[in-house]
Design a protein around this motif. Structure first.
Motif, PDB file in Angstrom:
ATOM      1  N   LEU A 158       0.822  -1.219   0.000  1.00 49.45           N
ATOM      2  CA  LEU A 158       0.000   0.000   0.000  1.00 49.45           C
ATOM      3  C   LEU A 158       0.855   1.267   0.000  1.00 49.45           C
ATOM      4  N   HIS A 159       2.102   1.139   0.447  1.00 47.49           N
ATOM      5  CA  HIS A 159       3.005   2.296   0.379  1.00 47.49           C
ATOM      6  C   HIS A 159       3.299   2.662  -1.069  1.00 47.49           C
ATOM      7  N   PHE A 160       3.484   1.641  -1.909  1.00 43.79           N
ATOM      8  CA  PHE A 160       3.790   1.884  -3.317  1.00 43.79           C
ATOM      9  C   PHE A 160       2.536   2.001  -4.189  1.00 43.79           C
ATOM     10  N   TYR A 161       1.449   1.321  -3.745  1.00 45.35           N
ATOM     11  CA  TYR A 161       0.203   1.353  -4.523  1.00 45.35           C
ATOM     12  C   TYR A 161      -0.966   1.716  -3.607  1.00 45.35           C
ATOM     13  N   PRO A 162      -1.003   2.940  -3.130  1.00 50.32           N
ATOM     14  CA  PRO A 162      -2.064   3.338  -2.191  1.00 50.32           C
ATOM     15  C   PRO A 162      -3.458   3.211  -2.795  1.00 50.32           C
ATOM     16  N   GLN A 163      -4.380   2.678  -1.978  1.00 44.67           N
ATOM     17  CA  GLN A 163      -5.798   2.556  -2.304  1.00 44.67           C
ATOM     18  C   GLN A 163      -6.094   1.564  -3.438  1.00 44.67           C
ATOM     19  N   GLN A 164      -5.086   0.828  -3.893  1.00 43.22           N
ATOM     20  CA  GLN A 164      -5.321  -0.200  -4.913  1.00 43.22           C
ATOM     21  C   GLN A 164      -5.553  -1.537  -4.205  1.00 43.22           C
ATOM     22  N   TYR A 165      -6.721  -1.629  -3.584  1.00 44.09           N
ATOM     23  CA  TYR A 165      -7.020  -2.759  -2.704  1.00 44.09           C
ATOM     24  C   TYR A 165      -7.257  -4.062  -3.462  1.00 44.09           C
ATOM     25  N   LYS A 166      -7.905  -3.960  -4.622  1.00 45.99           N
ATOM     26  CA  LYS A 166      -8.289  -5.181  -5.337  1.00 45.99           C
ATOM     27  C   LYS A 166      -7.092  -6.067  -5.656  1.00 45.99           C
ATOM     28  N   MET A 167      -6.009  -5.443  -6.134  1.00 42.28           N
ATOM     29  CA  MET A 167      -4.833  -6.224  -6.518  1.00 42.28           C
ATOM     30  C   MET A 167      -4.269  -6.997  -5.334  1.00 42.28           C
ATOM     31  N   LEU A 168      -4.443  -6.455  -4.123  1.00 40.85           N
ATOM     32  CA  LEU A 168      -3.914  -7.124  -2.939  1.00 40.85           C
ATOM     33  C   LEU A 168      -4.580  -8.482  -2.716  1.00 40.85           C
ATOM     34  N   PHE A 169      -5.844  -8.617  -3.129  1.00 35.21           N
ATOM     35  CA  PHE A 169      -6.537  -9.901  -3.012  1.00 35.21           C
ATOM     36  C   PHE A 169      -5.903 -10.939  -3.937  1.00 35.21           C
ATOM     37  N   TYR A 170      -5.447 -10.496  -5.113  1.00 38.24           N
ATOM     38  CA  TYR A 170      -4.765 -11.411  -6.028  1.00 38.24           C
ATOM     39  C   TYR A 170      -3.370 -11.759  -5.514  1.00 38.24           C
ATOM     40  N   VAL A 171      -2.693 -10.779  -4.909  1.00 41.22           N
ATOM     41  CA  VAL A 171      -1.374 -11.032  -4.321  1.00 41.22           C
ATOM     42  C   VAL A 171      -1.492 -12.051  -3.191  1.00 41.22           C
ATOM     43  N   ALA A 172      -2.555 -11.923  -2.388  1.00 44.90           N
ATOM     44  CA  ALA A 172      -2.763 -12.845  -1.263  1.00 44.90           C
ATOM     45  C   ALA A 172      -3.032 -14.271  -1.726  1.00 44.90           C
ATOM     46  N   PHE A 173      -3.425 -14.430  -2.985  1.00 42.02           N
ATOM     47  CA  PHE A 173      -3.689 -15.761  -3.527  1.00 42.02           C
ATOM     48  C   PHE A 173      -2.391 -16.575  -3.630  1.00 42.02           C
ATOM     49  N   ILE A 174      -1.244 -15.890  -3.765  1.00 43.79           N
ATOM     50  CA  ILE A 174       0.037 -16.579  -3.964  1.00 43.79           C
ATOM     51  C   ILE A 174       0.430 -17.408  -2.736  1.00 43.79           C
ATOM     52  N   PRO A 175       0.517 -16.814  -1.530  1.00 43.95           N
ATOM     53  CA  PRO A 175       0.820 -17.668  -0.362  1.00 43.95           C
ATOM     54  C   PRO A 175      -0.278 -18.691  -0.094  1.00 43.95           C
ATOM     55  N   GLY A 176      -1.535 -18.365  -0.476  1.00 41.51           N
ATOM     56  CA  GLY A 176      -2.612 -19.347  -0.334  1.00 41.51           C
ATOM     57  C   GLY A 176      -2.352 -20.579  -1.177  1.00 41.51           C
ATOM     58  N   LEU A 177      -1.879 -20.361  -2.413  1.00 36.99           N
ATOM     59  CA  LEU A 177      -1.541 -21.481  -3.299  1.00 36.99           C
ATOM     60  C   LEU A 177      -0.362 -22.288  -2.762  1.00 36.99           C
TER      61      LEU A 177
END
Length: 393
Positions: A158-177
């Motif tokens: 969020l420091h580099f991409y403030p308020q771009q919340y949606k992409m964070l859900f896709y990023v979180a998919f990586i450790p989930g996998l």
């Protein structure tokens, strides 16, 4: 390395799976309410969503724990449970309709319900009565490191991409996998004999309460009484916010708490095996009471920081220890049912506790809420100290 021989390959794998999953979940924890509000959710709807999701997880823990014991299988429940939690992350970013969000959140919590009893039974099977604290403590340490890594990664993103919340859900998919892939390294060791397969109703686990050992009922009664007054950590964070800490510092103090928890869980588990699980758990309750009395009487930000440090030690002394204790006072063939039943009731009690705390806070203020919780905890300490004897079966 010889001193860590009791940490088997299976325990390492289960712990890594938990670490990856918690990293994914906790990456979204700080931004979930913000994201939901940004797509039109009201505070009331967010509360309903979380309450529904936690209730679903709670009720399903007992059922799937009993199903695991009845089938004699552990690993399929672990794989399915972690798999559902992984796919729920990108699902919440694909569509923004409230019903879809409810479905995705339910999938995540349902996955937790499916895996909890079976996973903890695997850990119990890998330990002896003398090493339960170590094994469960090690798992809690690894799991909670995910609660440190996740929010840190979220803050960096969020420091580099403030308020771009949606992409964070896709990023979180990586450790989930990664968690799902790691779960396929597990194999059932057939330590649990399957019972005669029969149809199991969703609430059939409730019958375990009647057939469980008397010691189990006495211990779990005390644990659930505590759960009824152990409200969400959100209330502690709100108190920190009330004391004048800004949003970034509140998130940082939450990360600090989880770091203390992660660092202390394993060594306290080792110590618990030496002094007894009951003594360690009671010590944890004493620390919890100190924190809540402290929160009731201070607004000093430095003292609040110190209380969060103590709170991390409390969590390390109780979370894994309670499950280790339960696994020692229930029959091995019913381990998943015993832990699942307790975890299910605990989830429902936690929901009620947070609702009760919210009402108290609204009617009488934060200080009264924390003070009543502290007093109740002292009564529960007395119950465990004088009415519960530690023994295993």
């Amino acid at each position: 390395m010889k001193r860590l021989n009791y940490i088997s390959k299976t325990v390492w794998i289960v712990s890594l799976v938990s670490l990856f999953t918690d990293t994914a979940s906790e990456m979204l924890y700080p931004i979930m309410p913000i994201y939901l509000k940004s797509i039109g959710f009201s505070i009331v709807l967010i509360g309903v969503l979380e309450g529904f999701a936690e209730a679903l997880a709670g009720l399903s823990k007992g059922y799937f724990g009993k199903l695991s014991d009845s089938s004699g299988k552990r690993v399929p429940f672990v794989r399915l449970g972690y798999g559902l939690s992984a796919i729920s992350k990108p699902m919440m970013a694909v569509f923004v309709f409230p019903l879809w969000i409810f479905f995705a959140r339910a999938i995540d919590r349902f996955g937790k319900g499916i895996r909890t009893g079976a996973r903890d039974a695997i850990l119990s099977d890998e330990a002896t009565a003398e090493t339960k604290g170590k094994i469960f403590g090690f798992h809690r340490s690894m799991d909670t490191f995910g609660a440190v890594l996740g929010p840190v990664m979220a803050l960096i993103y969020l420091h580099f991409y403030p308020q771009q919340y949606k992409m964070l859900f896709y990023v979180a998919f990586i450790p989930g996998l990664l968690a799902v892939f790691a779960s396929f390294l597990l194999n059932d060791k057939l330590k649990v004999q399957a019972k005669e397969v029969k149809q199991i109703s969703f609430f059939s686990f409730l019958s375990y309460w009647k057939t469980s050992p008397a010691q189990y009922r006495r211990v779990v009664t005390g644990l659930l009484a505590f759960a009824l007054f152990n409200s969400s950590d959100v209330f502690l964070l709100l108190k920190a916010k009330q004391a004048g800490l800004n949003d970034t510092v509140v998130i940082e103090i939450y990360i600090f708490y989880n770091l203390v928890y992660a660092l202390c869980a394993f060594p306290l588990g080792i110590f618990a095996d030496k002094i007894g699980l009951k003594k360690m758990f009671t010590f944890g309750l004493f620390l919890f009471a100190i924190v809540y009395f402290g929160m009731a009487f201070t607004k000093n930000s430095y003292i609040i920081g110190g209380l969060f440090l103590i709170y991390g030690v409390y969590a390390a002394a109780t979370e894994g220890i309670s499950k280790a204790w339960i696994s020692n006072i229930s029959d091995k063939k019913d381990t998943a049912t015993a832990i699942g039943t307790y975890s299910g009731f605990q989830s429902i009690c936690a929901l009620l506790a947070s609702s009760f705390a919210g009402v108290l806070w609204y009617q009488f203020g934060a200080n009264t809420t924390f003070f009543i919780t502290g007093i109740t905890t002292l009564l529960i300490i007395i119950y465990f100290s004088f009415f519960i004897k530690y023994k295993t079966i």
